[in-house]
Design a protein around this motif. Sequence first.
Motif, PDB file in Angstrom:
ATOM      1  N   MET A 156       0.847  -1.175   0.000  1.00  6.54           N
ATOM      2  CA  MET A 156       0.000   0.000   0.000  1.00  6.54           C
ATOM      3  C   MET A 156       0.891   1.237   0.000  1.00  6.54           C
ATOM      4  O   MET A 156       2.027   1.174   0.443  1.00  6.54           O
ATOM      5  CB  MET A 156      -0.872   0.019   1.249  1.00  6.54           C
ATOM      6  N   THR A 157       0.333   2.324  -0.470  1.00  6.22           N
ATOM      7  CA  THR A 157       1.087   3.572  -0.416  1.00  6.22           C
ATOM      8  C   THR A 157       0.623   4.403   0.781  1.00  6.22           C
ATOM      9  O   THR A 157      -0.517   4.331   1.203  1.00  6.22           O
ATOM     10  CB  THR A 157       0.909   4.393  -1.700  1.00  6.22           C
ATOM     11  N   ASP A 158       1.552   5.149   1.317  1.00  2.55           N
ATOM     12  CA  ASP A 158       1.281   6.051   2.435  1.00  2.55           C
ATOM     13  C   ASP A 158       1.758   7.435   2.000  1.00  2.55           C
ATOM     14  O   ASP A 158       2.903   7.815   2.231  1.00  2.55           O
ATOM     15  CB  ASP A 158       2.025   5.570   3.683  1.00  2.55           C
ATOM     16  N   ILE A 159       0.870   8.163   1.333  1.00  2.00           N
ATOM     17  CA  ILE A 159       1.282   9.431   0.733  1.00  2.00           C
ATOM     18  C   ILE A 159       1.671  10.474   1.774  1.00  2.00           C
ATOM     19  O   ILE A 159       2.499  11.338   1.512  1.00  2.00           O
ATOM     20  CB  ILE A 159       0.199   9.981  -0.203  1.00  2.00           C
ATOM     21  N   GLU A 160       1.082  10.398   2.956  1.00  3.70           N
ATOM     22  CA  GLU A 160       1.394  11.386   3.995  1.00  3.70           C
ATOM     23  C   GLU A 160       2.837  11.279   4.481  1.00  3.70           C
ATOM     24  O   GLU A 160       3.413  12.253   4.953  1.00  3.70           O
ATOM     25  CB  GLU A 160       0.454  11.239   5.194  1.00  3.70           C
ATOM     26  N   HIS A 161       3.423  10.076   4.368  1.00  9.90           N
ATOM     27  CA  HIS A 161       4.782   9.850   4.867  1.00  9.90           C
ATOM     28  C   HIS A 161       5.763   9.471   3.761  1.00  9.90           C
ATOM     29  O   HIS A 161       6.855   8.990   4.053  1.00  9.90           O
ATOM     30  CB  HIS A 161       4.757   8.766   5.948  1.00  9.90           C
TER      31      HIS A 161
ATOM     32  N   VAL B 132       7.847  -0.553   4.369  1.00  8.42           N
ATOM     33  CA  VAL B 132       8.758  -1.248   3.460  1.00  8.42           C
ATOM     34  C   VAL B 132       9.832  -0.284   2.970  1.00  8.42           C
ATOM     35  O   VAL B 132      11.003  -0.616   2.885  1.00  8.42           O
ATOM     36  CB  VAL B 132       7.986  -1.835   2.255  1.00  8.42           C
ATOM     37  N   LEU B 133       9.425   0.936   2.652  1.00  7.16           N
ATOM     38  CA  LEU B 133      10.325   1.935   2.094  1.00  7.16           C
ATOM     39  C   LEU B 133       9.791   3.318   2.424  1.00  7.16           C
ATOM     40  O   LEU B 133       8.587   3.561   2.333  1.00  7.16           O
ATOM     41  CB  LEU B 133      10.393   1.774   0.566  1.00  7.16           C
ATOM     42  N   GLN B 134      10.673   4.195   2.835  1.00  4.91           N
ATOM     43  CA  GLN B 134      10.302   5.594   3.044  1.00  4.91           C
ATOM     44  C   GLN B 134      11.403   6.457   2.456  1.00  4.91           C
ATOM     45  O   GLN B 134      12.588   6.252   2.742  1.00  4.91           O
ATOM     46  CB  GLN B 134      10.114   5.908   4.520  1.00  4.91           C
ATOM     47  N   ASP B 135      11.004   7.402   1.613  1.00  5.94           N
ATOM     48  CA  ASP B 135      11.979   8.257   0.951  1.00  5.94           C
ATOM     49  C   ASP B 135      11.297   9.548   0.532  1.00  5.94           C
ATOM     50  O   ASP B 135      10.217   9.526  -0.052  1.00  5.94           O
ATOM     51  CB  ASP B 135      12.533   7.528  -0.274  1.00  5.94           C
ATOM     52  N   ALA B 136      11.919  10.666   0.807  1.00  3.03           N
ATOM     53  CA  ALA B 136      11.342  11.971   0.475  1.00  3.03           C
ATOM     54  C   ALA B 136      11.137  12.149  -1.025  1.00  3.03           C
ATOM     55  O   ALA B 136      10.328  12.966  -1.452  1.00  3.03           O
ATOM     56  CB  ALA B 136      12.223  13.087   1.012  1.00  3.03           C
ATOM     57  N   ARG B 137      11.855  11.373  -1.853  1.00  2.00           N
ATOM     58  CA  ARG B 137      11.675  11.474  -3.310  1.00  2.00           C
ATOM     59  C   ARG B 137      10.326  10.927  -3.765  1.00  2.00           C
ATOM     60  O   ARG B 137       9.887  11.225  -4.871  1.00  2.00           O
ATOM     61  CB  ARG B 137      12.800  10.736  -4.037  1.00  2.00           C
ATOM     62  N   LEU B 138       9.651  10.143  -2.927  1.00  2.00           N
ATOM     63  CA  LEU B 138       8.314   9.634  -3.261  1.00  2.00           C
ATOM     64  C   LEU B 138       7.312  10.731  -2.944  1.00  2.00           C
ATOM     65  O   LEU B 138       6.737  10.782  -1.872  1.00  2.00           O
ATOM     66  CB  LEU B 138       8.002   8.366  -2.469  1.00  2.00           C
ATOM     67  N   ARG B 139       7.098  11.623  -3.897  1.00  2.00           N
ATOM     68  CA  ARG B 139       6.295  12.816  -3.650  1.00  2.00           C
ATOM     69  C   ARG B 139       4.798  12.563  -3.644  1.00  2.00           C
ATOM     70  O   ARG B 139       4.029  13.398  -3.250  1.00  2.00           O
ATOM     71  CB  ARG B 139       6.629  13.887  -4.679  1.00  2.00           C
ATOM     72  N   PHE B 140       4.333  11.490  -4.128  1.00  2.00           N
ATOM     73  CA  PHE B 140       2.931  11.080  -4.060  1.00  2.00           C
ATOM     74  C   PHE B 140       2.907   9.686  -4.671  1.00  2.00           C
ATOM     75  O   PHE B 140       2.500   9.512  -5.817  1.00  2.00           O
ATOM     76  CB  PHE B 140       2.020  12.034  -4.842  1.00  2.00           C
ATOM     77  N   PRO B 141       3.399   8.688  -3.922  1.00  2.00           N
ATOM     78  CA  PRO B 141       3.455   7.343  -4.490  1.00  2.00           C
ATOM     79  C   PRO B 141       2.034   6.862  -4.766  1.00  2.00           C
ATOM     80  O   PRO B 141       1.264   6.615  -3.848  1.00  2.00           O
ATOM     81  CB  PRO B 141       4.154   6.520  -3.414  1.00  2.00           C
ATOM     82  N   SER B 142       1.673   6.784  -6.043  1.00  2.00           N
ATOM     83  CA  SER B 142       0.278   6.529  -6.381  1.00  2.00           C
ATOM     84  C   SER B 142       0.049   5.246  -7.160  1.00  2.00           C
ATOM     85  O   SER B 142      -1.096   4.894  -7.411  1.00  2.00           O
ATOM     86  CB  SER B 142      -0.270   7.714  -7.189  1.00  2.00           C
ATOM     87  N   ALA B 143       1.099   4.567  -7.550  1.00  2.00           N
ATOM     88  CA  ALA B 143       0.919   3.337  -8.332  1.00  2.00           C
ATOM     89  C   ALA B 143       1.974   2.318  -7.936  1.00  2.00           C
ATOM     90  O   ALA B 143       3.144   2.655  -7.770  1.00  2.00           O
ATOM     91  CB  ALA B 143       1.033   3.652  -9.812  1.00  2.00           C
TER      92      ALA B 143
END
Length: 71
Positions: free
Chosen positions: A1-6, A21-32
């Motif tokens: 699942m994506t967690d757009i807030e984090h 699983v993964l957290q990175d500031a480059r994921l600006r709105f992981p949507s897919a």
Amino acid sequence: MTDIEHSSIIQADGRRRLSTVLQDARLRFPSALALADNALYIGESALLAAIRRDDGNYDGIAPFHIYRIQL
């Protein structure tokens, strides 16, 4: 699942407990998310920043990325 807030990807185990699983500031709105060839593909779109624009100019928002993580 994506967690757009984090800016992260999370998973649920068999007991419905969530873990990151993964957290990175480059994921600006992981949507897919997609799984293929033993890899997780993550599309990010910066959608929140893009929908605030009404002039059609996406300078400073683009580029949008697809990340690949080997599993």
